[in-house]
Design a protein around this motif. Structure first.
Motif, PDB file in Angstrom:
ATOM      1  N   PRO A  67       0.828  -1.204   0.000  1.00  0.00           N
ATOM      2  CA  PRO A  67       0.000   0.000   0.000  1.00  0.00           C
ATOM      3  C   PRO A  67       0.862   1.254   0.000  1.00  0.00           C
ATOM      4  O   PRO A  67       1.926   1.275   0.600  1.00  0.00           O
ATOM      5  CB  PRO A  67      -0.797  -0.122   1.305  1.00  0.00           C
ATOM      6  CG  PRO A  67       0.039  -0.978   2.173  1.00  0.00           C
ATOM      7  CD  PRO A  67       0.794  -1.900   1.264  1.00  0.00           C
ATOM      8  N   ALA A  70       2.313   4.387   1.305  1.00  0.00           N
ATOM      9  CA  ALA A  70       2.406   4.896   2.670  1.00  0.00           C
ATOM     10  C   ALA A  70       1.975   6.354   2.758  1.00  0.00           C
ATOM     11  O   ALA A  70       1.584   6.813   3.815  1.00  0.00           O
ATOM     12  CB  ALA A  70       3.824   4.738   3.178  1.00  0.00           C
ATOM     13  N   HIS A  96      -0.641   7.834   1.800  1.00  0.00           N
ATOM     14  CA  HIS A  96      -2.070   8.077   2.002  1.00  0.00           C
ATOM     15  C   HIS A  96      -2.580   7.566   3.348  1.00  0.00           C
ATOM     16  O   HIS A  96      -3.746   7.754   3.654  1.00  0.00           O
ATOM     17  CB  HIS A  96      -2.889   7.429   0.887  1.00  0.00           C
ATOM     18  CG  HIS A  96      -2.659   8.043  -0.449  1.00  0.00           C
ATOM     19  ND1 HIS A  96      -2.799   9.382  -0.693  1.00  0.00           N
ATOM     20  CD2 HIS A  96      -2.276   7.502  -1.629  1.00  0.00           C
ATOM     21  CE1 HIS A  96      -2.531   9.636  -1.950  1.00  0.00           C
ATOM     22  NE2 HIS A  96      -2.194   8.514  -2.541  1.00  0.00           N
ATOM     23  N   ARG A  97      -1.749   6.915   4.122  1.00  0.00           N
ATOM     24  CA  ARG A  97      -2.220   6.351   5.391  1.00  0.00           C
ATOM     25  C   ARG A  97      -2.593   7.434   6.396  1.00  0.00           C
ATOM     26  O   ARG A  97      -3.655   7.388   6.998  1.00  0.00           O
ATOM     27  CB  ARG A  97      -1.154   5.445   5.990  1.00  0.00           C
ATOM     28  CG  ARG A  97      -0.997   4.165   5.273  1.00  0.00           C
ATOM     29  CD  ARG A  97       0.032   3.316   5.950  1.00  0.00           C
ATOM     30  NE  ARG A  97       0.333   2.161   5.114  1.00  0.00           N
ATOM     31  CZ  ARG A  97       1.458   1.511   5.148  1.00  0.00           C
ATOM     32  NH1 ARG A  97       2.399   1.870   5.992  1.00  0.00           N
ATOM     33  NH2 ARG A  97       1.659   0.488   4.364  1.00  0.00           N
ATOM     34  N   VAL A  98      -1.712   8.392   6.607  1.00  0.00           N
ATOM     35  CA  VAL A  98      -1.944   9.412   7.626  1.00  0.00           C
ATOM     36  C   VAL A  98      -3.117  10.320   7.254  1.00  0.00           C
ATOM     37  O   VAL A  98      -3.997  10.559   8.090  1.00  0.00           O
ATOM     38  CB  VAL A  98      -0.652  10.214   7.895  1.00  0.00           C
ATOM     39  CG1 VAL A  98      -0.907  11.378   8.826  1.00  0.00           C
ATOM     40  CG2 VAL A  98       0.417   9.288   8.469  1.00  0.00           C
ATOM     41  N   LEU A 147      -6.343   8.407   7.849  1.00  0.00           N
ATOM     42  CA  LEU A 147      -6.616   8.249   9.284  1.00  0.00           C
ATOM     43  C   LEU A 147      -7.103   9.560   9.882  1.00  0.00           C
ATOM     44  O   LEU A 147      -8.046   9.568  10.681  1.00  0.00           O
ATOM     45  CB  LEU A 147      -5.357   7.754   9.990  1.00  0.00           C
ATOM     46  CG  LEU A 147      -5.492   7.469  11.475  1.00  0.00           C
ATOM     47  CD1 LEU A 147      -6.491   6.337  11.694  1.00  0.00           C
ATOM     48  CD2 LEU A 147      -4.149   7.109  12.065  1.00  0.00           C
ATOM     49  N   ALA A 207      -7.642   5.672   1.003  1.00  0.00           N
ATOM     50  CA  ALA A 207      -7.018   4.411   1.421  1.00  0.00           C
ATOM     51  C   ALA A 207      -6.822   3.478   0.232  1.00  0.00           C
ATOM     52  O   ALA A 207      -7.569   3.502  -0.743  1.00  0.00           O
ATOM     53  CB  ALA A 207      -7.880   3.725   2.478  1.00  0.00           C
ATOM     54  N   SER A 208      -5.806   2.630   0.346  1.00  0.00           N
ATOM     55  CA  SER A 208      -5.571   1.620  -0.685  1.00  0.00           C
ATOM     56  C   SER A 208      -6.526   0.451  -0.453  1.00  0.00           C
ATOM     57  O   SER A 208      -7.251   0.412   0.545  1.00  0.00           O
ATOM     58  CB  SER A 208      -4.123   1.137  -0.607  1.00  0.00           C
ATOM     59  OG  SER A 208      -3.908   0.494   0.619  1.00  0.00           O
ATOM     60  N   GLY A 252      -5.995  -0.985   2.735  1.00  0.00           N
ATOM     61  CA  GLY A 252      -6.416  -0.142   3.843  1.00  0.00           C
ATOM     62  C   GLY A 252      -7.912  -0.136   4.084  1.00  0.00           C
ATOM     63  O   GLY A 252      -8.374   0.405   5.089  1.00  0.00           O
ATOM     64  N   TRP A 280      -9.616  -1.328   7.553  1.00  0.00           N
ATOM     65  CA  TRP A 280      -9.839  -0.506   8.742  1.00  0.00           C
ATOM     66  C   TRP A 280     -10.823   0.625   8.483  1.00  0.00           C
ATOM     67  O   TRP A 280     -11.407   1.148   9.424  1.00  0.00           O
ATOM     68  CB  TRP A 280      -8.520   0.031   9.298  1.00  0.00           C
ATOM     69  CG  TRP A 280      -7.824   1.042   8.442  1.00  0.00           C
ATOM     70  CD1 TRP A 280      -6.843   0.811   7.532  1.00  0.00           C
ATOM     71  CD2 TRP A 280      -8.073   2.453   8.407  1.00  0.00           C
ATOM     72  NE1 TRP A 280      -6.472   1.979   6.933  1.00  0.00           N
ATOM     73  CE2 TRP A 280      -7.191   3.008   7.449  1.00  0.00           C
ATOM     74  CE3 TRP A 280      -8.940   3.297   9.084  1.00  0.00           C
ATOM     75  CZ2 TRP A 280      -7.169   4.361   7.160  1.00  0.00           C
ATOM     76  CZ3 TRP A 280      -8.916   4.649   8.786  1.00  0.00           C
ATOM     77  CH2 TRP A 280      -8.039   5.170   7.843  1.00  0.00           C
TER      78      TRP A 280
END
Length: 190
Positions: free
Chosen positions: A64, A66, A68-70, A73, A113-114, A117, A120
């Motif tokens: 995935p 990284a 786009h994670r933060v 969230l 999110a991917s 992802g 969650w």
């Protein structure tokens, strides 16, 4: 005797061996190995994965992003909290501002999110909505929830009143995910 042909694991077609090949690199006699020049290093920034095992190819594609994670969230958690705070400051109880922020936050997280992802993003709205609702109510009027009986009654009320927001948030995330899947499928076709 007729010679049988078979496809080797590396994709080449060769005569069927009398004995099965062992996986891994073949050892060459020392005299033959010294006369052969070393294989040239791959050029360019792209790595070739055709000769790689299928498990390595899958893992390289499934990583995935990284970056786009933060933001995902933050959208999923911070936007509903900001909506709850804004609603609590403008009047008693949570209302339309909180609901819109929760739905937009979950939809935005699903958009960023991917595929990996999404595990969650979809179950996130119920605990986020419940925590935001409880936090806003407790901070806004903590004297109302003194004692375990009042807190239990309040938590049931938060859950009941927060359920439509939870359902709308999950529905928005599912809609965004379905739209992304359709667009990806359409882009693959051409």
């Amino acid at each position: 005797m007729a010679e049988e042909w078979a496809e080797r694991p590396d994709g080449d077609i060769a005569p069927w061996p009398d004995r099965p090949e062992r996986p891994g690199p073949r050892r060459q006699p020392a005299a033959h190995a010294a006369a052969q020049p070393p294989a040239p290093a791959p050029t360019g920034s792209r790595r070739r994965t055709e000769g790689a095992p299928a498990s390595r190819r899958r893992n390289a594609r499934a990583a995935p992003p990284a970056r786009h994670r933060v933001p995902a969230l933050l959208l999923a958690v911070a936007l509903p909290l900001a909506g709850a705070l804004a609603d609590e400051l403008t009047g008693p109880g949570l209302g339309l501002v909180f609901a819109c922020c929760a739905v937009l936050g979950t939809a935005g997280a699903a958009a960023l999110a991917s595929r990996a992802g999404w595990w969650w993003v979809l179950p996130a709205p119920p605990p986020v909505v419940l925590a935001a609702w409880a936090g806003a109510e407790l901070l806004g009027d903590s004297s109302k929830y003194q004692g375990s009986k009042a807190l239990a009654t309040g938590s049931v009320r938060w859950l009941v009143h927060g359920f439509p927001v939870m359902a709308e948030s999950i529905g928005a995330a599912l809609a965004v995910i379905l739209i992304r899947l359709v667009l990806q499928k359409r882009n693959r076709r051409g």
